[in-house]
Design a protein around this motif. Sequence first.
Motif, PDB file in Angstrom:
ATOM      1  N   MET A 227      35.408 -12.352 -16.317  1.00 14.45           N
ATOM      2  CA  MET A 227      36.293 -11.986 -15.397  1.00 14.45           C
ATOM      3  C   MET A 227      37.357 -11.366 -16.037  1.00 14.45           C
ATOM      4  O   MET A 227      37.794 -12.016 -17.077  1.00 14.45           O
ATOM      5  N   GLY A 228      37.869 -10.722 -15.120  1.00 11.85           N
ATOM      6  CA  GLY A 228      39.200  -9.993 -15.519  1.00 11.85           C
ATOM      7  C   GLY A 228      40.517 -10.903 -15.774  1.00 11.85           C
ATOM      8  O   GLY A 228      40.584 -11.809 -15.084  1.00 11.85           O
ATOM      9  N   PRO A 229      41.353 -10.339 -16.540  1.00 14.25           N
ATOM     10  CA  PRO A 229      42.614 -11.496 -16.672  1.00 14.25           C
ATOM     11  C   PRO A 229      43.376 -12.009 -15.617  1.00 14.25           C
ATOM     12  O   PRO A 229      43.913 -13.037 -15.653  1.00 14.25           O
ATOM     13  N   LEU A 230      43.478 -11.125 -14.634  1.00 17.17           N
ATOM     14  CA  LEU A 230      44.294 -11.524 -13.520  1.00 17.17           C
ATOM     15  C   LEU A 230      43.512 -12.421 -12.835  1.00 17.17           C
ATOM     16  O   LEU A 230      43.946 -13.343 -11.844  1.00 17.17           O
ATOM     17  N   THR A 231      42.373 -12.176 -12.574  1.00  8.22           N
ATOM     18  CA  THR A 231      41.217 -13.170 -11.996  1.00  8.22           C
ATOM     19  C   THR A 231      41.363 -14.543 -12.492  1.00  8.22           C
ATOM     20  O   THR A 231      41.404 -15.501 -11.997  1.00  8.22           O
ATOM     21  N   LEU A 232      41.192 -14.362 -13.900  1.00 13.02           N
ATOM     22  CA  LEU A 232      41.425 -15.746 -14.569  1.00 13.02           C
ATOM     23  C   LEU A 232      42.550 -16.315 -14.434  1.00 13.02           C
ATOM     24  O   LEU A 232      42.664 -17.597 -14.249  1.00 13.02           O
ATOM     25  N   ASN A 233      43.791 -15.766 -14.170  1.00  8.39           N
ATOM     26  CA  ASN A 233      44.968 -16.579 -13.832  1.00  8.39           C
ATOM     27  C   ASN A 233      45.060 -17.063 -12.819  1.00  8.39           C
ATOM     28  O   ASN A 233      45.582 -18.329 -12.661  1.00  8.39           O
ATOM     29  N   ASP A 234      44.501 -16.507 -11.595  1.00  4.21           N
ATOM     30  CA  ASP A 234      44.397 -17.429 -10.320  1.00  4.21           C
ATOM     31  C   ASP A 234      43.224 -18.304 -10.530  1.00  4.21           C
ATOM     32  O   ASP A 234      43.675 -19.242 -10.035  1.00  4.21           O
ATOM     33  N   PHE A 235      42.451 -18.401 -11.075  1.00  4.88           N
ATOM     34  CA  PHE A 235      41.467 -19.284 -11.532  1.00  4.88           C
ATOM     35  C   PHE A 235      42.069 -20.484 -12.025  1.00  4.88           C
ATOM     36  O   PHE A 235      41.688 -21.598 -11.733  1.00  4.88           O
ATOM     37  N   VAL A 236      42.635 -20.144 -13.290  1.00  4.80           N
ATOM     38  CA  VAL A 236      43.440 -21.246 -14.015  1.00  4.80           C
ATOM     39  C   VAL A 236      44.569 -21.910 -13.201  1.00  4.80           C
ATOM     40  O   VAL A 236      44.665 -23.207 -13.260  1.00  4.80           O
ATOM     41  N   GLY A 237      45.259 -21.199 -12.357  1.00  4.81           N
ATOM     42  CA  GLY A 237      46.210 -21.655 -11.452  1.00  4.81           C
ATOM     43  C   GLY A 237      47.522 -20.928 -12.273  1.00  4.81           C
ATOM     44  O   GLY A 237      47.765 -21.373 -13.307  1.00  4.81           O
ATOM     45  N   LEU A 238      48.315 -20.476 -11.383  1.00  5.62           N
ATOM     46  CA  LEU A 238      49.501 -19.801 -12.080  1.00  5.62           C
ATOM     47  C   LEU A 238      50.546 -20.826 -12.576  1.00  5.62           C
ATOM     48  O   LEU A 238      51.307 -20.437 -13.520  1.00  5.62           O
ATOM     49  N   GLU A 239      50.652 -21.716 -11.772  1.00  5.92           N
ATOM     50  CA  GLU A 239      51.618 -22.830 -12.287  1.00  5.92           C
ATOM     51  C   GLU A 239      51.337 -23.403 -13.518  1.00  5.92           C
ATOM     52  O   GLU A 239      52.034 -23.863 -14.432  1.00  5.92           O
ATOM     53  N   THR A 240      49.831 -23.824 -13.735  1.00  6.61           N
ATOM     54  CA  THR A 240      49.466 -24.158 -14.884  1.00  6.61           C
ATOM     55  C   THR A 240      49.605 -23.200 -16.034  1.00  6.61           C
ATOM     56  O   THR A 240      49.975 -23.747 -17.306  1.00  6.61           O
ATOM     57  N   LEU A 241      49.245 -21.924 -15.900  1.00  8.57           N
ATOM     58  CA  LEU A 241      49.501 -21.100 -16.811  1.00  8.57           C
ATOM     59  C   LEU A 241      51.065 -20.979 -17.361  1.00  8.57           C
ATOM     60  O   LEU A 241      51.098 -20.902 -18.572  1.00  8.57           O
ATOM     61  N   SER A 242      51.878 -21.081 -16.347  1.00  7.38           N
ATOM     62  CA  SER A 242      53.262 -20.683 -16.666  1.00  7.38           C
ATOM     63  C   SER A 242      53.617 -21.969 -17.523  1.00  7.38           C
ATOM     64  O   SER A 242      54.380 -22.037 -18.443  1.00  7.38           O
ATOM     65  N   ARG A 243      53.195 -23.445 -17.032  1.00  6.61           N
ATOM     66  CA  ARG A 243      53.576 -24.553 -17.970  1.00  6.61           C
ATOM     67  C   ARG A 243      52.907 -24.669 -19.225  1.00  6.61           C
ATOM     68  O   ARG A 243      53.771 -24.875 -20.332  1.00  6.61           O
ATOM     69  N   ALA A 244      51.948 -23.881 -19.452  1.00  5.68           N
ATOM     70  CA  ALA A 244      51.227 -23.937 -20.758  1.00  5.68           C
ATOM     71  C   ALA A 244      52.163 -22.877 -21.589  1.00  5.68           C
ATOM     72  O   ALA A 244      52.084 -22.878 -22.788  1.00  5.68           O
ATOM     73  N   ALA A 245      52.467 -21.815 -20.911  1.00  3.05           N
ATOM     74  CA  ALA A 245      53.200 -20.797 -21.619  1.00  3.05           C
ATOM     75  C   ALA A 245      54.630 -21.432 -21.901  1.00  3.05           C
ATOM     76  O   ALA A 245      55.182 -21.288 -23.004  1.00  3.05           O
ATOM     77  N   GLU A 246      55.220 -22.124 -21.199  1.00  3.76           N
ATOM     78  CA  GLU A 246      56.481 -22.741 -21.527  1.00  3.76           C
ATOM     79  C   GLU A 246      56.528 -23.689 -22.572  1.00  3.76           C
ATOM     80  O   GLU A 246      57.163 -23.704 -23.530  1.00  3.76           O
ATOM     81  N   GLY A 247      55.564 -24.475 -22.508  1.00  3.25           N
ATOM     82  CA  GLY A 247      55.245 -25.654 -23.733  1.00  3.25           C
ATOM     83  C   GLY A 247      55.081 -24.753 -24.936  1.00  3.25           C
ATOM     84  O   GLY A 247      55.747 -25.050 -26.005  1.00  3.25           O
ATOM     85  N   MET A 248      54.434 -23.691 -25.189  1.00  9.42           N
ATOM     86  CA  MET A 248      54.336 -22.963 -26.208  1.00  9.42           C
ATOM     87  C   MET A 248      55.678 -22.139 -26.642  1.00  9.42           C
ATOM     88  O   MET A 248      56.087 -21.809 -27.792  1.00  9.42           O
ATOM     89  N   TYR A 249      56.232 -21.462 -25.671  1.00  8.99           N
ATOM     90  CA  TYR A 249      57.635 -20.997 -25.854  1.00  8.99           C
ATOM     91  C   TYR A 249      58.699 -21.998 -26.384  1.00  8.99           C
ATOM     92  O   TYR A 249      59.371 -21.502 -27.515  1.00  8.99           O
ATOM     93  N   GLU A 250      58.592 -23.214 -25.878  1.00  4.63           N
ATOM     94  CA  GLU A 250      59.477 -24.159 -26.290  1.00  4.63           C
ATOM     95  C   GLU A 250      59.294 -24.367 -27.837  1.00  4.63           C
ATOM     96  O   GLU A 250      60.341 -24.457 -28.809  1.00  4.63           O
ATOM     97  N   GLU A 251      57.992 -24.509 -28.428  1.00  6.42           N
ATOM     98  CA  GLU A 251      57.581 -24.967 -29.519  1.00  6.42           C
ATOM     99  C   GLU A 251      57.944 -23.606 -30.653  1.00  6.42           C
ATOM    100  O   GLU A 251      58.475 -23.812 -31.794  1.00  6.42           O
TER     101      GLU A 251
END
Length: 300
Positions: A227-251
């Motif tokens: 699946m394309g990356p924007l479909t994947l983003n919707d599939f994973v959940g945008l808030e889940t993606l953003s939380r994961a990104a923030e956790g890694m950004y913090e680190e």
Amino acid sequence: MTELKTIGVVGAGLMGHGIAQVSAQAGYEVVLVDADGAALEKGLGVVRGQVEKAVAKEKLGAADGEAILARLTGATDVAALAGCDMVIEAIVENLEAKNGLWRTLDEAVQPSCIFATNTSSLAVIDQAAVTSRPDRFIGLHFFNPVQVMRLVEVVRTIAASDEAVRAGIAYGERIGKTAVETRDRAGFLVNRILVPFMLDAIRGFEEGIGSIEAIDAGFRLGAGHPMGPLTLNDFVGLETLSRAAEGMYEEYRDARFATPPLLRKMIAAGWYGKKTGLGFYDWSGPEPVPNPKIDLLRTV
Ligand code: 3HC
């Protein structure tokens, strides 16, 4: 190595119900706990539906289907996890929430029990450290949909015992996954590379490199992704993606993990992807179509 028999799973959402299902399918006794009774029933209902579908398609015998469901019980109170050999948490991606849970579980669950977090982006040692058993605390990172994706990352912290890591690997293999051991670096192996890619697809869209459909087609047809990356983003959940990104950004304090402005605005608008019906696509019809409102939020 002591053999694990009873697996506890906390959180009956997208990941938790899948972890409970694959564990019951592999022959473990499973206790699925969610403090929210409605969420628990929903998660158990999804598992029941999938097992019944597999029986109807004759992929699973009726008796085997019944045995799987009989091995799975639900509860709203963590007291039900007292006798578990391993407890896997799959609650919200927030360190305080996870640590609050671990403090409670540390009191409620037998000392020999191994604790495992399904965090996608936090360092595991930060959770292990609030318990009295950091040697028996590992990461077990699953991929969505858990029932289908064949990998589980087994995360070894600096405090984890060889026995706990071996137990995690043996569990991963018994549920039919390939278990890869990873270091305790936020994002581990897959998300360290996948999350910047998922974010970059959004940045590319913001920059106007192509339409939603073009970006997705590019990766499906040009790179062989399922699946394309924007479909994947919707599939994973945008808030889940953003939380994961923030956790890694913090680190790491690395701009690769920063939430793009468009993603932040979509979340503010309540567009979490497939689960809420709107994300990069509108999922309300029989087939997803690019979200017609999204151009309103574009930054260029
Ligand atoms: N639960 C259970 N089974 C499912 C399922 C689900 N949610 N979704 C699909 N399946 C099953 C179907 O029942 C079907 O089984 P069958 O062959 O026995 O009938 C099989 O999977 C194939 O499904 P479909 O034919 O409907 O669809 P596809 O062939 O297009 O596969 C997909 C769907 C597996 C989701 C595929 O598109 C895919 O692999 N996408 C990429 C998923 C991905 O990258 N996941 C990782 C996300 S990142 C992550 O989780 C980490 C996090 O920390 C951010």
